[in-house]
Design a protein around this motif. Structure first.
Motif, PDB file in Angstrom:
ATOM      1  N   ASP B 337       0.800  -1.195   0.118  1.00  0.00           N
ATOM      2  CA  ASP B 337       0.048  -0.154  -0.092  1.00  0.00           C
ATOM      3  C   ASP B 337       0.873   1.187   0.035  1.00  0.00           C
ATOM      4  O   ASP B 337       1.839   1.536   0.953  1.00  0.00           O
ATOM      5  CB  ASP B 337      -0.840   0.014   1.252  1.00  0.00           C
ATOM      6  CG  ASP B 337      -2.135   0.801   1.274  1.00  0.00           C
ATOM      7  OD1 ASP B 337      -2.557   1.221   0.019  1.00  0.00           O
ATOM      8  OD2 ASP B 337      -2.908   1.061   2.180  1.00  0.00           O
ATOM      9  N   GLY B 338       0.798   1.942  -1.191  1.00  0.00           N
ATOM     10  CA  GLY B 338       1.729   3.372  -1.217  1.00  0.00           C
ATOM     11  C   GLY B 338       1.142   4.308  -0.184  1.00  0.00           C
ATOM     12  O   GLY B 338       0.097   4.331   0.475  1.00  0.00           O
ATOM     13  N   PHE B 339       2.063   5.456  -0.195  1.00  0.00           N
ATOM     14  CA  PHE B 339       1.761   6.400   1.050  1.00  0.00           C
ATOM     15  C   PHE B 339       0.487   7.461   0.496  1.00  0.00           C
ATOM     16  O   PHE B 339       0.158   8.199   1.342  1.00  0.00           O
ATOM     17  CB  PHE B 339       2.935   7.131   1.002  1.00  0.00           C
ATOM     18  CG  PHE B 339       3.384   8.330   0.069  1.00  0.00           C
ATOM     19  CD1 PHE B 339       3.080   8.327  -1.243  1.00  0.00           C
ATOM     20  CD2 PHE B 339       4.176   9.394   0.389  1.00  0.00           C
ATOM     21  CE1 PHE B 339       3.238   9.288  -2.241  1.00  0.00           C
ATOM     22  CE2 PHE B 339       4.286  10.781  -0.422  1.00  0.00           C
ATOM     23  CZ  PHE B 339       3.912  10.405  -1.905  1.00  0.00           C
ATOM     24  N   ARG B 340      -0.202   7.082  -0.595  1.00  0.00           N
ATOM     25  CA  ARG B 340      -1.385   7.801  -1.040  1.00  0.00           C
ATOM     26  C   ARG B 340      -2.722   7.035  -0.605  1.00  0.00           C
ATOM     27  O   ARG B 340      -3.855   7.385  -0.856  1.00  0.00           O
ATOM     28  CB  ARG B 340      -1.485   8.271  -2.308  1.00  0.00           C
ATOM     29  CG  ARG B 340      -0.664   9.422  -2.700  1.00  0.00           C
ATOM     30  CD  ARG B 340      -1.020  10.179  -4.064  1.00  0.00           C
ATOM     31  NE  ARG B 340      -0.224  11.188  -4.336  1.00  0.00           N
ATOM     32  CZ  ARG B 340       0.927  11.292  -4.796  1.00  0.00           C
ATOM     33  NH1 ARG B 340       1.584  10.101  -5.117  1.00  0.00           N
ATOM     34  NH2 ARG B 340       1.712  12.149  -5.049  1.00  0.00           N
ATOM     35  N   GLY B 341      -2.197   5.706  -0.160  1.00  0.00           N
ATOM     36  CA  GLY B 341      -3.451   4.925   0.335  1.00  0.00           C
ATOM     37  C   GLY B 341      -4.495   5.549   1.112  1.00  0.00           C
ATOM     38  O   GLY B 341      -4.092   6.376   2.198  1.00  0.00           O
ATOM     39  N   SER B 342      -5.718   5.260   1.435  1.00  0.00           N
ATOM     40  CA  SER B 342      -6.535   5.840   2.228  1.00  0.00           C
ATOM     41  C   SER B 342      -6.842   5.230   3.610  1.00  0.00           C
ATOM     42  O   SER B 342      -6.516   4.109   3.963  1.00  0.00           O
ATOM     43  CB  SER B 342      -7.813   6.088   1.528  1.00  0.00           C
ATOM     44  OG  SER B 342      -8.058   7.281   0.851  1.00  0.00           O
ATOM     45  N   THR B 343      -7.830   5.979   4.130  1.00  0.00           N
ATOM     46  CA  THR B 343      -7.950   5.165   5.637  1.00  0.00           C
ATOM     47  C   THR B 343      -9.330   5.870   6.075  1.00  0.00           C
ATOM     48  O   THR B 343      -9.738   6.913   5.606  1.00  0.00           O
ATOM     49  CB  THR B 343      -6.717   5.804   6.651  1.00  0.00           C
ATOM     50  OG1 THR B 343      -7.182   5.232   7.898  1.00  0.00           O
ATOM     51  CG2 THR B 343      -6.472   7.161   6.755  1.00  0.00           C
ATOM     52  N   GLY B 344      -9.914   5.139   7.065  1.00  0.00           N
ATOM     53  CA  GLY B 344     -11.289   5.809   7.613  1.00  0.00           C
ATOM     54  C   GLY B 344     -10.830   6.851   8.684  1.00  0.00           C
ATOM     55  O   GLY B 344     -11.568   7.780   8.990  1.00  0.00           O
ATOM     56  N   ALA B 345      -9.418   6.634   9.244  1.00  0.00           N
ATOM     57  CA  ALA B 345      -9.211   7.525  10.182  1.00  0.00           C
ATOM     58  C   ALA B 345      -7.639   7.404  10.541  1.00  0.00           C
ATOM     59  O   ALA B 345      -7.320   6.142  10.532  1.00  0.00           O
ATOM     60  CB  ALA B 345      -9.773   7.226  11.714  1.00  0.00           C
ATOM     61  N   ALA B 346      -6.883   8.486  10.289  1.00  0.00           N
ATOM     62  CA  ALA B 346      -5.349   8.446  10.684  1.00  0.00           C
ATOM     63  C   ALA B 346      -4.966   9.735  11.266  1.00  0.00           C
ATOM     64  O   ALA B 346      -5.486  10.918  10.876  1.00  0.00           O
ATOM     65  CB  ALA B 346      -4.788   7.940   9.479  1.00  0.00           C
ATOM     66  N   PRO B 347      -3.882   9.744  11.903  1.00  0.00           N
ATOM     67  CA  PRO B 347      -3.325  11.044  12.480  1.00  0.00           C
ATOM     68  C   PRO B 347      -2.824  11.807  11.062  1.00  0.00           C
ATOM     69  O   PRO B 347      -2.246  11.292  10.104  1.00  0.00           O
ATOM     70  CB  PRO B 347      -2.241  10.815  13.082  1.00  0.00           C
ATOM     71  CG  PRO B 347      -2.644   9.326  13.755  1.00  0.00           C
ATOM     72  CD  PRO B 347      -3.200   8.913  12.626  1.00  0.00           C
ATOM     73  N   THR B 348      -3.442  13.066  10.819  1.00  0.00           N
ATOM     74  CA  THR B 348      -2.870  13.871   9.517  1.00  0.00           C
ATOM     75  C   THR B 348      -1.301  13.763   9.641  1.00  0.00           C
ATOM     76  O   THR B 348      -0.934  13.547   8.321  1.00  0.00           O
ATOM     77  CB  THR B 348      -3.345  15.387   9.738  1.00  0.00           C
ATOM     78  OG1 THR B 348      -4.651  15.339  10.199  1.00  0.00           O
ATOM     79  CG2 THR B 348      -3.300  16.192   8.463  1.00  0.00           C
ATOM     80  N   ILE B 349      -0.739  14.058  10.401  1.00  0.00           N
ATOM     81  CA  ILE B 349       0.874  14.085  10.561  1.00  0.00           C
ATOM     82  C   ILE B 349       1.550  12.796   9.775  1.00  0.00           C
ATOM     83  O   ILE B 349       2.573  12.791   9.148  1.00  0.00           O
ATOM     84  CB  ILE B 349       1.488  14.619  11.759  1.00  0.00           C
ATOM     85  CG1 ILE B 349       2.472  15.451  11.589  1.00  0.00           C
ATOM     86  CG2 ILE B 349       1.681  13.352  12.567  1.00  0.00           C
ATOM     87  CD1 ILE B 349       2.192  16.828  11.190  1.00  0.00           C
ATOM     88  N   ILE B 350       0.745  11.778  10.069  1.00  0.00           N
ATOM     89  CA  ILE B 350       1.300  10.370   9.579  1.00  0.00           C
ATOM     90  C   ILE B 350       0.942  10.208   8.058  1.00  0.00           C
ATOM     91  O   ILE B 350       1.752   9.930   7.457  1.00  0.00           O
ATOM     92  CB  ILE B 350       0.787   9.045  10.581  1.00  0.00           C
ATOM     93  CG1 ILE B 350       1.312   9.157  11.863  1.00  0.00           C
ATOM     94  CG2 ILE B 350       1.180   7.937   9.874  1.00  0.00           C
ATOM     95  CD1 ILE B 350       2.495   8.992  12.382  1.00  0.00           C
ATOM     96  N   ARG B 351      -0.372  10.459   7.955  1.00  0.00           N
ATOM     97  CA  ARG B 351      -0.871  10.370   6.716  1.00  0.00           C
ATOM     98  C   ARG B 351      -0.138  11.030   5.527  1.00  0.00           C
ATOM     99  O   ARG B 351       0.001  10.586   4.638  1.00  0.00           O
ATOM    100  CB  ARG B 351      -2.357  10.508   6.479  1.00  0.00           C
ATOM    101  CG  ARG B 351      -3.180  10.484   5.181  1.00  0.00           C
ATOM    102  CD  ARG B 351      -4.449  10.929   5.070  1.00  0.00           C
ATOM    103  NE  ARG B 351      -4.054  12.608   4.991  1.00  0.00           N
ATOM    104  CZ  ARG B 351      -5.035  13.765   4.682  1.00  0.00           C
ATOM    105  NH1 ARG B 351      -6.252  13.118   4.654  1.00  0.00           N
ATOM    106  NH2 ARG B 351      -4.801  14.685   4.361  1.00  0.00           N
ATOM    107  N   TYR B 422     -13.896   9.694   9.784  1.00  0.00           N
ATOM    108  CA  TYR B 422     -13.693   9.259  11.202  1.00  0.00           C
ATOM    109  C   TYR B 422     -14.863  10.182  12.188  1.00  0.00           C
ATOM    110  O   TYR B 422     -15.243   9.656  13.312  1.00  0.00           O
ATOM    111  CB  TYR B 422     -12.668   9.771  11.652  1.00  0.00           C
ATOM    112  CG  TYR B 422     -12.226  11.071  11.543  1.00  0.00           C
ATOM    113  CD1 TYR B 422     -11.715  11.836  10.278  1.00  0.00           C
ATOM    114  CD2 TYR B 422     -12.217  12.207  12.464  1.00  0.00           C
ATOM    115  CE1 TYR B 422     -11.603  13.145  10.188  1.00  0.00           C
ATOM    116  CE2 TYR B 422     -12.154  13.588  12.334  1.00  0.00           C
ATOM    117  CZ  TYR B 422     -11.784  14.061  11.093  1.00  0.00           C
ATOM    118  OH  TYR B 422     -11.676  15.375  10.762  1.00  0.00           O
ATOM    119  N   THR B 423     -15.738  10.922  11.489  1.00  0.00           N
ATOM    120  CA  THR B 423     -16.638  11.461  12.249  1.00  0.00           C
ATOM    121  C   THR B 423     -18.281  10.855  12.334  1.00  0.00           C
ATOM    122  O   THR B 423     -18.776  10.842  13.340  1.00  0.00           O
ATOM    123  CB  THR B 423     -17.139  12.901  11.835  1.00  0.00           C
ATOM    124  OG1 THR B 423     -17.685  12.812  10.429  1.00  0.00           O
ATOM    125  CG2 THR B 423     -15.852  13.828  11.654  1.00  0.00           C
ATOM    126  N   GLY B 424     -18.300   9.916  11.403  1.00  0.00           N
ATOM    127  CA  GLY B 424     -19.386   8.830  11.509  1.00  0.00           C
ATOM    128  C   GLY B 424     -20.346   9.785  11.100  1.00  0.00           C
ATOM    129  O   GLY B 424     -21.722   9.338  10.921  1.00  0.00           O
TER     130      GLY B 424
END
Lengths: 249, 505
Positions: B337-351, B422-424
């Motif tokens: 999974d490359g660094f542009r891969g998505s997530t349902g929630a992650a710290p911005t700084i890591i993403r 992440y807010t639902g």
């Protein structure tokens, strides 16, 4: 029906095939002799009927990993690492010591350890509906016991320890967010994770623990009648949401 | 605190001549932006809550609503982009880790957009995919080092071939959990996967009981929290994936907040409702390649070697060596999974700041696996910013066997990439666990849209293959001479194993 399997020189894959065949044929009392570090014994096993399995020798890593069967496995010796990894159902009685990461992410069944336990035991132990990971250690456990614990019940009795051997290592219950740990010593709170809190046992706790200790004593032929409530402490999570305030939304 | 607050990012314009105050928009908005002002007898908007998801705009029967970027000006400074100033305001107010969702939002240049594909002219004829058969079918799993045949009475394969999974087109749906996504979305993905002959990946949230009938098209995940992992789950699936990392948040775990753990999610993850679902950063039984091998084989043994085991890792600096270790650990499929891969929630700084592009990762991993004689032992799946069939073709030419799509699939279901999963509160019902919101996804319609997307990409892929003069995706796989780089520096080209545009073969 008594079945004996000789594991001498048997690869784990073939040992498991033999075990699966025996269980499918209706064996209810199986003894495996000559176990010398074979990994994954009973891994992923399912079974309709209860059966008991006695292991003579030292099973290798991941004994009963992912197991979901009404099997009672008695190990007449020590085990290596990862016993009952992600186990859902079953009972493991180890007469000797258990290695590291035993009971990792266990969701059901019982793990009784007659000696000492290694590091990272019961990490992410869980409970769900009528299932709860249950771990009892007669001796001591090392660091990270019950880290990230999400449910279930675990107890350390501190019996037969060498001089100077602490009952439990550091970082006990770090990140704990469910379940209960009982420890038979009033330990220094500094070794317990900040997400968990130490308290005295209630009468209800003592009754619950008592039922468990009776079963443990019977299975391991130990007299535990001298243990009393005031020797124990209870560790429970401060909150079901230890990291609820970590983020800026 | 009011005086520190930021101005709204978006502004809703309501055309009062068109608006009939039907209040539809107040129901449609999941973020509580719109409400009916009884005193004034009209719709009012709380602009600061708007995330530009367009739901009100699309569903306004009068087309009276327009969402606009708020044009408020900041004093210009190249050193202090506006988003960084706003991050500081938010953290000064909360003291928390900034949370976000979806993929890397920074302006790193896309390597895909700097690569171009080849085509035939004169000396080598192209193939017309409308007339000639074009093979997109792809098998994922380990291949034996050699094949042996028995010759008596015709040829018969003697070598035992490890289990494979069959894809009718080289695209899978990325791992996205029930919890991150709503159940109707999982149903849409499962139905689409079955119709299109590909696979849904459960992520680490377990498999809802309604989806067991689709299990032949489902890859189940075993992650550090081991949520919803039990014998039936492992046995039902087409393949099992061990999740080590994710492109959006390499090296860190996941926290599904208790608010998103309703009854359905709780039952599927096998945890009590309302509690946080905490996935530790590492699997605490995996601290080495040897430990990973142990889990790979514990799973193989548990399902009696009947299905391939995949390992998902995030693309990080030393990815080639890591992937070789994973291959040696017995994985049949490696999903990167490359660094542009998505997530349902992650710290911005890591993403936004961790990991490397998937284009680079695929190229170096494919190369290293070949050098070490391991390439046949594992299939490579690339994910993290596969946005079109062009990206798909380029990733395959760089060495991937197939690609995984997450964000593209969600966009097909209406997602506007507002990055608020992440807010639902997802107004489109994609990432919400609120019944009034997720009820908006009709699994049949959703599946149809996903199948359409896959069909469109597959047709385009066939056009690309035909233009290249080949009639099988296998012929494009790892065929880097079909790529040329534009505006990439020499070292990047060398790492990619691709020549600059203008270089001849």
């Amino acid at each position: 029906m008594k079945t004996i399997i000789d594991a001498t020189s048997l690869h784990y894959r073939h040992l498991n095939e033999n075990l699966r065949k025996a269980l499918a044929a209706g064996a209810t009392d199986i003894t495996v002799k000559g176990v010398r570090g074979q990994r994954y014994i009973c891994a992923g096993f399912t079974a309709e009927r209860p059966a008991s399995l006695t292991i003579e020798g030292i099973p290798g890593n991941d004994l009963a990993a992912f197991m979901n069967a009404p099997l009672t496995i008695r190990v007449k010796g020590n085990t290596q690492d990862g016993v009952a990894n992600t186990m859902n159902e079953g009972k493991i009685v180890i007469e000797g010591d258990a290695g590291d990461v035993s009971g990792y992410s266990m969701r059901g069944g019982k793990l009784f350890i007659g000696g000492n336990a290694g590091y990272r035991v019961g990490i992410h132990a869980k409970a769900y509906r009528d299932r709860a990971a249950t771990v009892v250690v007669a001796g001591s456990a090392q660091d990270f016991f019950g880290e990230y614990m999400a449910g279930g019940i675990m107890a350390i009795l501190g019996l037969d320890r060498l001089a100077g051997q602490p009952i439990v290592g550091s970082f006990c219950a770090t990140g704990m967010h469910g379940g209960t740990i009982f420890i038979r010593e009033h330990i220094d709170p500094r070794i317990v994770g900040k997400e968990a809190a130490i308290s005295e046992l209630s009468e209800g706790d003592w009754r619950e623990l008592g039922v468990l200790l009776d079963e443990f004593a019977t299975d391991l032929a130990r007299d535990l009648s001298h243990l009393n409530k005031s020797e124990f402490i209870k560790i429970e999570p401060v909150s079901g949401r230890p990291y609820g305030r970590l983020y800026a939304y | 605190m009011k005086r520190y607050e930021m101005p709204p990012s978006f502004r809703l314009k309501i055309d009062r001549d068109l608006c009939v105050a039907c209040k539809r928009c107040t129901d449609e908005c999941g973020f509580g932006v719109l409400s009916y002002d009884h005193e004034a007898g009209r719709i009012k908007a709380e602009h600061a809550r708007c995330v530009a998801c367009h739901r009100c705009m699309v569903y306004c029967p009068q087309s009276a609503i327009t969402v606009e970027a708020d044009t408020h000006a900041y004093q210009q400074s190249a050193a202090w982009p506006v988003h960084l100033r706003e991050q500081v305001y938010r953290q000064a107010a909360t003291g928390g880790i900034l949370l976000t969702a979806m993929g890397n939002a920074m302006q790193y240049e896309s390597i895909f957009d700097r690569l171009v594909l080849d085509a035939c002219q004169v000396t080598n004829p192209s193939i017309d995919p409308l007339r000639e058969p074009m093979e997109l079918r792809t098998y994922l799993g380990s291949r034996p080092d050699s094949l042996e045949f028995e010759q008596e009475g015709g040829y018969r394969l003697k070598t035992e071939v490890p289990p494979q999974i069959r894809l009718e087109t080289p695209v899978l749906f990325s791992a996205m959990s029930l919890g991150a996504l709503s159940l109707p979305v999982h149903k849409s993905l499962a139905t689409a996967a079955r119709t299109a002959g590909t696979f849904l990946n459960t992520g680490e949230g377990g498999l809802h009981e309604d989806l067991y009938p689709y299990a032949e098209n489902i890859i189940v995940q075993v992650a550090s929290g081991r949520f919803g992992v039990f014998d039936k789950y492992l046995r039902a699936a087409a393949a099992i994936e061990i999740k080590i990392g994710q492109g959006a948040k390499p090296g860190i775990g996941g926290h599904l907040p208790g608010e998103k753990v309703g009854d359905e999610v709780a039952a599927t993850r096998m945890i009590p409702a309302g509690t946080d679902a905490l996935s530790p950063a590492p699997h605490h039984d995996i601290y080495s390649i040897e430990d990973l091998r142990q889990l790979v084989f514990a799973l193989k043994e548990s399902v009696e070697y009947s299905k391939p085991i995949s390992v998902k890792i995030a693309a990080v600096h030393n990815i080639a060596a890591i992937a070789c270790g994973v291959a040696r650990a017995g994985a049949d499929i490696i999903q990167i999974d490359g660094f542009r891969g998505s997530t349902g929630a992650a710290p911005t700084i890591i993403r936004d700041h961790v990991g490397i592009p998937i284009e680079i990762a695929i190229a170096v991993v494919d190369q290293r696996l070949r050098e070490e004689g391991l390439r046949n032992r594992v299939s490579l799946v690339a994910g993290g910013s596969i946005r079109s069939s062009a990206d798909l073709a380029k990733a395959i030419a760089l060495g991937a066997d197939a690609c995984a799509i997450g964000t593209a699939a969600l966009i097909a279901l209406g997602c506007r990439v507002c990055m608020k999963c992440y807010t639902g509160n997802c107004s489109w019902g994609i990432t919400s666990q609120r019944p009034e919101l997720y009820g908006r996804i009709d699994p049949h319609e959703g599946a149809e849209r996903l199948v359409n997307l896959l069909r469109g990409w597959s047709l385009e892929l066939k056009e690309i293959l035909g233009a290249c003069g080949v009639n099988s995706i296998e012929s494009l796989r790892g065929s880097r001479m079909r790529l040329r780089g534009i505006g990439l520096d020499a070292q990047t080209l060398e790492i990619l194993g691709v020549s600059a545009a203008g270089a001849s073969c």
